[in-house]
Design a protein around this motif. Structure first.
Motif, PDB file in Angstrom:
ATOM      1  N   LYS A   1       0.834  -1.200   0.000  1.00 19.06           N
ATOM      2  CA  LYS A   1       0.000   0.000   0.000  1.00 19.06           C
ATOM      3  C   LYS A   1       0.868   1.249   0.000  1.00 19.06           C
ATOM      4  N   LEU A   2       0.537   2.170  -0.902  1.00 20.64           N
ATOM      5  CA  LEU A   2       1.236   3.445  -0.969  1.00 20.64           C
ATOM      6  C   LEU A   2       0.741   4.350   0.150  1.00 20.64           C
ATOM      7  N   LEU A   3       1.683   4.885   0.946  1.00 19.78           N
ATOM      8  CA  LEU A   3       1.324   5.789   2.033  1.00 19.78           C
ATOM      9  C   LEU A   3       1.214   7.225   1.542  1.00 19.78           C
ATOM     10  N   ASN A   4       2.237   7.701   0.849  1.00 17.79           N
ATOM     11  CA  ASN A   4       2.195   9.037   0.265  1.00 17.79           C
ATOM     12  C   ASN A   4       3.320   9.165  -0.756  1.00 17.79           C
ATOM     13  N   ALA A   5       3.247  10.201  -1.565  1.00 17.39           N
ATOM     14  CA  ALA A   5       4.275  10.445  -2.572  1.00 17.39           C
ATOM     15  C   ALA A   5       4.341  11.932  -2.876  1.00 17.39           C
ATOM     16  N   VAL A   6       5.548  12.421  -3.136  1.00 23.70           N
ATOM     17  CA  VAL A   6       5.754  13.810  -3.522  1.00 23.70           C
ATOM     18  C   VAL A   6       6.733  13.837  -4.689  1.00 23.70           C
ATOM     19  N   LYS A   7       6.618  14.874  -5.498  1.00 25.48           N
ATOM     20  CA  LYS A   7       7.597  15.083  -6.564  1.00 25.48           C
ATOM     21  C   LYS A   7       7.792  16.574  -6.770  1.00 25.48           C
ATOM     22  N   VAL A   8       9.003  16.935  -7.109  1.00 24.66           N
ATOM     23  CA  VAL A   8       9.365  18.321  -7.417  1.00 24.66           C
ATOM     24  C   VAL A   8       9.974  18.323  -8.807  1.00 24.66           C
ATOM     25  N   THR A   9       9.457  19.174  -9.683  1.00 20.20           N
ATOM     26  CA  THR A   9       9.961  19.251 -11.052  1.00 20.20           C
ATOM     27  C   THR A   9      10.021  20.702 -11.493  1.00 20.20           C
ATOM     28  N   GLY A  10      10.914  20.975 -12.432  1.00 21.83           N
ATOM     29  CA  GLY A  10      10.992  22.312 -12.992  1.00 21.83           C
ATOM     30  C   GLY A  10      12.301  22.532 -13.716  1.00 21.83           C
ATOM     31  N   ARG A  11      12.437  23.731 -14.310  1.00 20.46           N
ATOM     32  CA  ARG A  11      13.642  24.096 -15.046  1.00 20.46           C
ATOM     33  C   ARG A  11      13.879  25.590 -14.870  1.00 20.46           C
ATOM     34  N   ASN A  12      15.124  25.962 -14.542  1.00 16.43           N
ATOM     35  CA  ASN A  12      15.389  27.370 -14.297  1.00 16.43           C
ATOM     36  C   ASN A  12      15.767  28.097 -15.591  1.00 16.43           C
ATOM     37  N   ARG A  13      16.042  29.394 -15.482  1.00 16.33           N
ATOM     38  CA  ARG A  13      16.282  30.219 -16.657  1.00 16.33           C
ATOM     39  C   ARG A  13      17.558  29.831 -17.394  1.00 16.33           C
ATOM     40  N   ARG A  14      18.457  29.105 -16.742  1.00 19.43           N
ATOM     41  CA  ARG A  14      19.695  28.670 -17.386  1.00 19.43           C
ATOM     42  C   ARG A  14      19.567  27.289 -18.017  1.00 19.43           C
ATOM     43  N   GLY A  15      18.356  26.760 -18.060  1.00 20.52           N
ATOM     44  CA  GLY A  15      18.132  25.478 -18.713  1.00 20.52           C
ATOM     45  C   GLY A  15      18.397  24.273 -17.852  1.00 20.52           C
ATOM     46  N   LEU A  16      18.580  24.459 -16.544  1.00 21.78           N
ATOM     47  CA  LEU A  16      18.811  23.323 -15.653  1.00 21.78           C
ATOM     48  C   LEU A  16      17.475  22.780 -15.156  1.00 21.78           C
ATOM     49  N   GLY A  17      17.173  21.548 -15.534  1.00 19.89           N
ATOM     50  CA  GLY A  17      15.974  20.885 -15.057  1.00 19.89           C
ATOM     51  C   GLY A  17      16.293  20.026 -13.855  1.00 19.89           C
ATOM     52  N   ILE A  18      15.418  20.072 -12.850  1.00 23.03           N
ATOM     53  CA  ILE A  18      15.593  19.288 -11.628  1.00 23.03           C
ATOM     54  C   ILE A  18      14.310  18.508 -11.369  1.00 23.03           C
ATOM     55  N   GLY A  19      14.466  17.220 -11.123  1.00 22.77           N
ATOM     56  CA  GLY A  19      13.329  16.380 -10.774  1.00 22.77           C
ATOM     57  C   GLY A  19      13.641  15.567  -9.525  1.00 22.77           C
ATOM     58  N   PHE A  20      12.698  15.543  -8.603  1.00 24.12           N
ATOM     59  CA  PHE A  20      12.866  14.771  -7.370  1.00 24.12           C
ATOM     60  C   PHE A  20      11.546  14.090  -7.056  1.00 24.12           C
ATOM     61  N   LEU A  21      11.563  12.785  -6.880  1.00 20.66           N
ATOM     62  CA  LEU A  21      10.364  12.018  -6.531  1.00 20.66           C
ATOM     63  C   LEU A  21      10.656  11.143  -5.329  1.00 20.66           C
ATOM     64  N   ASN A  22       9.739  11.149  -4.372  1.00 21.41           N
ATOM     65  CA  ASN A  22       9.905  10.357  -3.164  1.00 21.41           C
ATOM     66  C   ASN A  22       8.572   9.723  -2.792  1.00 21.41           C
ATOM     67  N   ALA A  23       8.579   8.423  -2.518  1.00 26.09           N
ATOM     68  CA  ALA A  23       7.339   7.711  -2.168  1.00 26.09           C
ATOM     69  C   ALA A  23       7.628   6.670  -1.099  1.00 26.09           C
ATOM     70  N   PHE A  24       6.646   6.432  -0.227  1.00 26.47           N
ATOM     71  CA  PHE A  24       6.739   5.421   0.829  1.00 26.47           C
ATOM     72  C   PHE A  24       5.601   4.415   0.675  1.00 26.47           C
ATOM     73  N   THR A  25       5.927   3.150   0.831  1.00 21.69           N
ATOM     74  CA  THR A  25       4.897   2.111   0.938  1.00 21.69           C
ATOM     75  C   THR A  25       4.986   1.483   2.323  1.00 21.69           C
ATOM     76  N   GLU A  26       3.847   1.043   2.843  1.00 25.21           N
ATOM     77  CA  GLU A  26       3.814   0.542   4.211  1.00 25.21           C
ATOM     78  C   GLU A  26       4.287  -0.909   4.296  1.00 25.21           C
TER      79      GLU A  26
END
Length: 817
Positions: free
Chosen positions: A350-375
């Motif tokens: 069972k999935l407890l929760n999940a978060v993700k952060v995504t985006g790209r700044n003005r210099r073209g650097l894209g950053i992605g972060f995903l974190n999830a927990f299962t019980e």
């Protein structure tokens, strides 16, 4: 060589002189102080003073032609402190011929004309946010990278269309909260306007797109004049409530749940998405079938959170989201003692929760972060002991099949030059206790030269699995070059995967320990010639070798073709010739290879014009082995009928048969010997999908699938030899052992969807499913179906309501109160 290639790419990343030089139009947007009425009729006073853009160029069938005098396209763009406003004027001298098939959100490629506004807030000739509207007033949105679209992206914007005797029109309001852009006095944006005239089978764009060179995103026009705007607070809430009622085999269950998805703009470039108390009860059913192969059966992602806005996480190919909440890693290896049985063994964590952060700044650097927990997931084991007095003693114990597990993906993607990027991806799986942990890293370079003639791609990947008694490390390397311009486009590639390469805790890979070399030459006719709008030929050859020890696995040559007529019919054929194959996985014993004879295959397809009420797709194939009795056939046919612009029904029939294939039965001698026999398999699948659109906000949809598979093994068993051949074996099946299989599954979904407000939806779903599996390998389809209907039927009725809240607008509610 790989390091030299990557060094070259990093050097290019520091240079701005490698930017592609493409002729780009310029359009200046107009700042306004009032708002238009978004009703699809852009003729009010608001639009009169705003200059229009036009002079569109054809994309296909003939790239670069001027637009027809009878079908000109105009557009206008305005903006204020809160949103962009876009008006489109698609003139047509035969408005009665404008196709207007109704469809729901994101189903924008229905049989209707299409308008697209593509915005690149980075002006990097790579990324676009695409907003669509059809002539039947359906809307859609997608993110695009190098022209490849991802419609799982969903934002809330407003679009309305109308039609009159001169053509059709669209108005859009695109709030800034749907976009990511930097805080700057003057915005550096680019854009494209797209028009599809369905009945003419023609596509147009505002800025000329050369189909023979590069990708479409490199041909954006420049959007100037947008200044003194500020990125707004981007905080959107999606609270939901769900209820379901389930009946199966006399047992009833009623559930109520609630939760919330959150989308928060951390700054002007990055967005956080979170799912709290997730509920995936209404996801589409998996396309399950009989699996007799050496690898697990995997399915596509149907959970919106893990499919929306995840393009960054695909860099390096390390992330397969279905691993999150998958079957517990210990579910199939529970040790039982005397008198014990498994009474409960959950099939998913069972999935407890999940978060993700995504985006790209003005210099073209894209950053992605995903974190999830299962019980923590546990199986229940029951032991029954009978005492001398015939008393029964029942005891139970729990076994952990999957501990609390953390899944994590982190991506850095630096864009540079002409549609190029360097990416670093890391994926980790951390399980509490003594269970296996894993960490995988990939470095990827994707480089396009200045003239858009060549693409170079390199990948280096490292995997580590930290088991209780040892650590296993593996490597994967891939190099690829392809020509990206002209009619003739060759390609060369090389792949290496070591024996211990294993990304499967959070990724997906099946074959290891090989070198692979591949070459291809493709010819494509881009402009109409004779009866054809376009056609393509591909000739390719591959060679695969085992890495350790070194030996030839298989080589192949393949030829394929595709033809597209001016009437929008298509057909093609393909053939391949393969050398003998040393299959290293079918035996289930390391070091033992199954030798399959050389083979040849043939296939072809026909697809008719979808603009017509009736259309049909047909495909067939045949293969045979040289000096071996194995052969196979497959056939599918899919007619579709559009009863009206509101109702479309599609039926599909798939049939396949594979006779006398040398196949795995079992292992003997403590797993060191492999027993094979000839196997016949037969499969039939019937599926129906249909949608009745009441309008563009309400629809009734049907999805039905019945899949039957049968497998019958010869009792003339053979033992696999070291050279891949087989010899007679004295092996006999145990009385309670039978490898034959009869697999039958039935799924039916009937759903009603209502988008009752922007971003808000109610969905009522009825689900009916039946499943049967036994060892009747000679059963007929009809008899199998009769037995299927004797199984208990699962009935499930569920309702889910999701409401969209823009916190910016919510503030005005309270302030006005």
């Amino acid at each position: 060589m790989v390091l030299a290639f990557m060094y070259f790419a990093f050097a290019k990343a520091q240079s701005s002189s490698d930017q592609t030089d493409i002729k780009r139009k310029t359009y200046q947007a107009t700042r306004v102080t009032t708002q238009p009425t978004i009703d699809g009729k852009p003729f009010e006073a608001f639009w009169e003073s705003i200059p229009s853009g036009g002079d569109f160029k054809m994309i296909e069938p003939t790239s670069g032609l001027d637009e027809r005098d009878t079908h000109p396209t105009k557009f206008k763009i305005a903006y204020d402190d809160n949103a962009l406003y876009v008006a489109g004027y698609m003139y047509d001298n035969e408005p009665k011929r404008i196709l207007r098939q109704f469809s729901q959100r994101d189903e924008v490629f229905a049989q209707a004309d299409l308008f697209g506004f593509f915005l690149n807030t980075y002006n990097n000739q790579i990324n676009q946010t695409r907003f669509y509207a059809t002539s039947a007033n359906a809307l859609g949105d997608a993110v695009s990278e190098n022209g490849s679209e991802d419609f799982s992206f969903n934002v809330v914007f407003k679009s309305e269309t109308s039609i009159d005797n001169n053509g059709w029109y669209v108005e859009m309001r695109i709030p800034y909260r749907t976009l990511r852009f930097t805080e700057a006095p003057v915005q550096d944006w680019s854009f494209q306007i797209f028009r599809r005239i369905r009945h003419l089978n023609e596509d147009y764009s505002y800025n000329y797109i050369d189909r023979t060179t590069g990708s479409s995103s490199q041909y954006d026009a420049l959007l100037t004049g947008v200044r003194d705007i500020n990125p707004p607070l981007r905080l959107n809430l999606y609270p939901f409530a769900a209820t379901s009622y389930d009946i199966f085999d006399g047992e009833k269950q009623f559930d109520i749940s609630a939760g919330m998805d959150i989308k928060y703009g951390i700054n002007e470039a990055f967005t956080l998405d979170a799912t709290l108390i997730p509920d995936f009860g209404q996801v589409a059913f998996d396309q399950v079938t009989l699996n007799l192969g050496p690898f697990e059966q995997t399915f596509s992602e149907n959970r919106a959170f893990f499919s929306e806005g995840t393009d960054l996480f695909n860099k390096g190919g390390l992330f397969f989201s279905r691993r999150i909440g998958q079957t517990p890693s210990g579910a199939g290896s529970i040790e039982l003692f005397e008198n014990e049985d498994i009474v409960d063994n959950p099939s998913n964590a069972k999935l407890l929760n999940a978060v993700k952060v995504t985006g790209r700044n003005r210099r073209g650097l894209g950053i992605g972060f995903l974190n999830a927990f299962t019980e923590k997931t546990e199986a229940t084991i029951e032991r029954v002991d009978v005492t001398g007095a015939n008393d029964t003693i029942i005891s139970r114990r729990k076994v952990i099949t999957e501990p609390i597990t953390n899944y994590n993906v982190f991506v850095l993607d630096q864009q540079y030059g002409s549609n190029s990027s360097v990416s670093l991806t890391n994926a980790s799986t951390l399980r509490s206790g003594s269970f296996t942990d894993a960490n995988v890293t990939a470095l990827v370079v994707d480089h396009n030269d200045r003239d858009l003639n060549n693409n170079y791609r390199a990948q280096v990947k490292l995997s580590n699995r930290f088991q209780p008694d040892e650590t296993k490390s593996g490597t994967a390397v891939a190099l690829d070059w392809r020509s990206t311009s002209g009619n003739w486009q060759p390609r060369l590639s090389y792949d290496f995967i070591s024996n211990d390469w294993d990304p499967n805790d959070l990724g997906r890979n099946f074959r290891t320990n090989f070198h692979q070399f591949y070459g291809e030459i493709q010819y494509e006719q881009f402009v109409p010639k004779g009866i054809f709008n376009s056609y393509r030929f591909e000739l390719g050859a591959g060679h695969r070798r085992s890495a350790d020890p070194d030996f030839h696995i298989q080589s192949d040559v393949r030829l394929s073709s595709r033809f597209f007529t001016k009437e929008r019919n298509a057909f093609g054929f393909d053939t391949s010739l393969n050398t003998r194959n040393l299959n290293r996985f079918e035996s289930r014993v390391s070091g033992l290879n199954v030798r399959y004879a050389a083979n040849q295959s043939f296939g072809g397809f026909i697809s008719t014009d979808y603009r017509k009420k009736f259309a049909i797709d047909i495909r067939g194939g045949y293969f045979y082995l040289f000096d071996d009795p194995e052969k196979g056939y497959d056939f599918n046919i899919s007619p579709r009928y559009r009863f009206s612009d509101k109702f479309l029904l599609i039926y599909r029939f798939d049939w396949s048969k594979n006779d006398l294939r040398n196949s795995f039965v079992t292992t003997t001698n403590n797993g060191t010997s492999s027993i094979l026999s000839r196997r016949d398999t037969h499969s039939v699948e019937n599926s129906v999908s249909g949608t009745y659109n009441f309008d563009n906000k309400q629809a009734l949809s049907l999805a039905f699938r019945n899949n039957w598979n049968r497998a019958s093994f010869s009792r003339d068993f053979k033992e696999l030899q070291d050279d891949g051949t087989t010899e007679d074996s004295s092996f006999e099946l145990d009385e309670d052992s039978n490898p034959d299989a009869n697999f039958n599954v039935w799924n039916l979904d009937l759903s009603y969807r209502w988008r009752f407000a922007p971003g808000s939806e109610a969905r009522l779903l009825y689900r009916n499913s039946i499943f049967n599996f036994d060892d009747q390998g000679d059963i007929s389809f009809q008899d199998s179906l009769d037995e299927l209907f004797m199984q208990p039927v699962r009935h499930n009725l569920s309702l889910r309501i999701t409401y969209f809240i823009d916190v910016n607008e919510a503030k005005t509610w309270f302030s006005s109160t």
